[in-house]
Motif scaffolding. Structure first.
Motif, PDB file in Angstrom:
ATOM      1  N   HIS A  58       7.633  -6.526  -6.629  1.00  0.00           N
ATOM      2  CA  HIS A  58       6.801  -7.835  -6.786  1.00  0.00           C
ATOM      3  C   HIS A  58       7.527  -8.789  -6.258  1.00  0.00           C
ATOM      4  N   GLU A  59       8.757  -9.080  -6.453  1.00  0.00           N
ATOM      5  CA  GLU A  59       9.452 -10.050  -5.827  1.00  0.00           C
ATOM      6  C   GLU A  59       9.472 -10.239  -4.236  1.00  0.00           C
ATOM      7  N   PHE A  60       9.435  -8.838  -3.563  1.00  0.00           N
ATOM      8  CA  PHE A  60       9.520  -8.860  -2.269  1.00  0.00           C
ATOM      9  C   PHE A  60       7.845  -9.360  -1.750  1.00  0.00           C
ATOM     10  N   LEU A  61       6.926  -9.003  -2.623  1.00  0.00           N
ATOM     11  CA  LEU A  61       5.567  -9.557  -2.169  1.00  0.00           C
ATOM     12  C   LEU A  61       5.474 -10.955  -2.161  1.00  0.00           C
TER      13      LEU A  61
ATOM     14  N   ALA B 142      23.786  -1.825  -3.308  1.00  0.00           N
ATOM     15  CA  ALA B 142      24.117  -0.502  -3.874  1.00  0.00           C
ATOM     16  C   ALA B 142      24.466  -0.225  -5.311  1.00  0.00           C
ATOM     17  N   GLY B 143      24.004   0.572  -5.962  1.00  0.00           N
ATOM     18  CA  GLY B 143      24.446   0.778  -7.513  1.00  0.00           C
ATOM     19  C   GLY B 143      23.770  -0.286  -8.288  1.00  0.00           C
ATOM     20  N   SER B 144      22.901  -1.100  -7.852  1.00  0.00           N
ATOM     21  CA  SER B 144      22.198  -1.675  -9.027  1.00  0.00           C
ATOM     22  C   SER B 144      21.225  -1.021  -9.674  1.00  0.00           C
ATOM     23  N   GLN B 145      20.920  -1.559 -10.757  1.00  0.00           N
ATOM     24  CA  GLN B 145      19.732  -0.928 -11.815  1.00  0.00           C
ATOM     25  C   GLN B 145      18.647  -1.862 -11.326  1.00  0.00           C
ATOM     26  N   LEU B 146      17.620  -1.008 -10.407  1.00  0.00           N
ATOM     27  CA  LEU B 146      16.461  -1.786  -9.958  1.00  0.00           C
ATOM     28  C   LEU B 146      15.072  -1.067 -10.873  1.00  0.00           C
ATOM     29  N   GLY B 147      14.356  -1.991 -10.976  1.00  0.00           N
ATOM     30  CA  GLY B 147      12.970  -1.396 -11.246  1.00  0.00           C
ATOM     31  C   GLY B 147      11.694  -2.265 -10.157  1.00  0.00           C
TER      32      GLY B 147
ATOM     33  N   ILE C 203      14.711   2.904  -1.828  1.00  0.00           N
ATOM     34  CA  ILE C 203      13.634   2.277  -1.401  1.00  0.00           C
ATOM     35  C   ILE C 203      14.000   0.672  -2.088  1.00  0.00           C
ATOM     36  N   LEU C 204      14.114   0.711  -3.432  1.00  0.00           N
ATOM     37  CA  LEU C 204      14.254  -0.591  -4.060  1.00  0.00           C
ATOM     38  C   LEU C 204      15.595  -1.181  -3.597  1.00  0.00           C
ATOM     39  N   GLU C 205      16.692  -0.455  -3.301  1.00  0.00           N
ATOM     40  CA  GLU C 205      17.846  -1.044  -2.776  1.00  0.00           C
ATOM     41  C   GLU C 205      17.600  -2.016  -1.400  1.00  0.00           C
ATOM     42  N   CYS C 206      16.856  -1.023  -0.675  1.00  0.00           N
ATOM     43  CA  CYS C 206      16.637  -2.048   0.585  1.00  0.00           C
ATOM     44  C   CYS C 206      15.763  -3.263   0.440  1.00  0.00           C
ATOM     45  N   LEU C 207      14.770  -3.007  -0.397  1.00  0.00           N
ATOM     46  CA  LEU C 207      13.918  -4.221  -0.862  1.00  0.00           C
ATOM     47  C   LEU C 207      14.761  -5.220  -1.495  1.00  0.00           C
TER      48      LEU C 207
ATOM     49  N   THR D 243       0.833  -1.185  -0.041  1.00  0.00           N
ATOM     50  CA  THR D 243      -0.040   0.116   0.146  1.00  0.00           C
ATOM     51  C   THR D 243       0.843   1.413  -0.093  1.00  0.00           C
ATOM     52  N   GLN D 244       2.053   1.122   0.681  1.00  0.00           N
ATOM     53  CA  GLN D 244       2.871   2.442   0.611  1.00  0.00           C
ATOM     54  C   GLN D 244       3.839   2.706  -0.457  1.00  0.00           C
ATOM     55  N   LEU D 245       4.461   1.399  -0.564  1.00  0.00           N
ATOM     56  CA  LEU D 245       5.752   1.537  -1.407  1.00  0.00           C
ATOM     57  C   LEU D 245       5.375   1.376  -2.881  1.00  0.00           C
ATOM     58  N   ARG D 246       4.724   0.117  -3.438  1.00  0.00           N
ATOM     59  CA  ARG D 246       4.317  -0.442  -4.659  1.00  0.00           C
ATOM     60  C   ARG D 246       3.844   0.708  -5.394  1.00  0.00           C
ATOM     61  N   PRO D 247       2.897   1.633  -4.893  1.00  0.00           N
ATOM     62  CA  PRO D 247       2.103   2.760  -5.861  1.00  0.00           C
ATOM     63  C   PRO D 247       3.175   3.926  -6.215  1.00  0.00           C
ATOM     64  N   LEU D 248       4.615   3.984  -5.625  1.00  0.00           N
ATOM     65  CA  LEU D 248       5.271   5.005  -5.813  1.00  0.00           C
ATOM     66  C   LEU D 248       5.849   4.879  -7.105  1.00  0.00           C
ATOM     67  N   ASP D 249       6.200   6.377  -7.775  1.00  0.00           N
ATOM     68  CA  ASP D 249       6.753   6.284  -9.205  1.00  0.00           C
ATOM     69  C   ASP D 249       8.250   5.945  -8.954  1.00  0.00           C
ATOM     70  N   THR D 250       8.811   5.836  -9.996  1.00  0.00           N
ATOM     71  CA  THR D 250      10.459   5.418 -10.086  1.00  0.00           C
ATOM     72  C   THR D 250      11.284   6.386  -9.551  1.00  0.00           C
TER      73      THR D 250
END
Length: 192
Positions: A118-121, A108-113, A44-48, A23-30
C-alpha cells in the motif's frame, strides 16, 4: 530526448508499475509475499520495501526541486551529467549486474506485511503528481541531492529517470520471485 517526451514516457512507466503491483502482487497471500528463493535473496515485500525507502527520500527531494508554481520552460533536450549517467546505468532494468545496496536501504530480515504494498502504491501516486508538476520545468537544473552523498546533486530529469528505472528493476525482481514462489509452493510433495 525532448523533455515532453521523457515526462510522457516516465508517466507511462510509473502507471504500468502501479498497475503491475496492484494487479499481480497485491492479491498474493502472505506466504508468497514473504517467499525467498534463498536466504540471501529478497522476498517480494523486501523488494518493495527497498523501493519505499528510496521513495521516502527521492520523492521529497523531487518535491523540493520542483517549483511550487507552474513554470513556462519550453520543451528542451534533457541531458545527462557523468554522475547521472552512471547512476542510471547501474539501476537500469536491463543491467544484469547485481549491486550491493547501502545498509540503511537494505530491508533484508525485516518483518514486513501487506502495508508495504500500500505504501508503494501511494509513492507511485505521489511520483505521478511530481511528473505532472515537472511539466514546463527545466529538467537540466541540478537540484536533487544524491541520497548516499548529499553534497552531490543530480539534474531533475536524471533523478526522475533514476527513480523510475530503479523501480522497474526491483519490480521485475519481485515478479521473478512470484514465479519462483508459484513453482515452489505449488509443487507436489512426495510423502514416503
Amino acid at each position: 530526448m525532448l523533455s515532453t517526451i521523457l515526462l510522457r514516457q516516465l508517466t507511462d512507466q510509473v502507471q504500468e508499475l502501479h498497475a503491475t503491483v496492484d494487479t499481480q502482487l497485491r492479491p498474493l497471500d502472505t506466504a508468497r509475499l514473504n517467499y525467498k528463493t534463498s536466504t540471501a535473496s529478497w522476498s517480494i515485500l523486501e523488494c518493495l520495501e527497498h523501493l519505499n525507502r528510496y521513495s521516502r527520500y527521492y520523492n521529497e527531494e523531487l518535491a523540493k526541486a520542483l517549483p511550487s508554481q507552474e513554470q513556462s520552460c519550453n520543451p528542451h533536450e534533457v541531458g545527462f551529467t557523468w554522475l547521472g549517467r552512471k547512476s542510471y546505468d547501474i539501476v537500469r532494468p536491463d543491467n544484469g549486474k547485481q549491486h550491493k545496496t547501502i545498509n540503511h536501504m537494505n530491508p533484508a530480515g525485516s518483518q514486513l506485511g501487506p502495508e508495504v504494498l500500500h505504501e508503494f502504491l501511494r509513492h507511485q501516486q505521489h511520483l505521478l503528481a511530481l511528473l505532472t508538476a515537472a511539466t514546463g520545468t527545466n529538467l537540466n537544473r541540478k537540484a536533487v541531492r544524491v541520497e548516499f552523498f548529499r553534497l552531490l546533486k543530480l539534474r531533475v530529469g536524471e533523478a526522475l529517470q533514476f527513480v523510475v528505472a530503479h523501480e522497474q528493476r526491483h519490480v521485475q525482481q519481485a515478479l521473478r520471485v512470484v514465479q519462483a514462489a508459484q513453482h515452489q509452493l505449488s509443487a507436489p510433495v512426495l510423502v514416503v
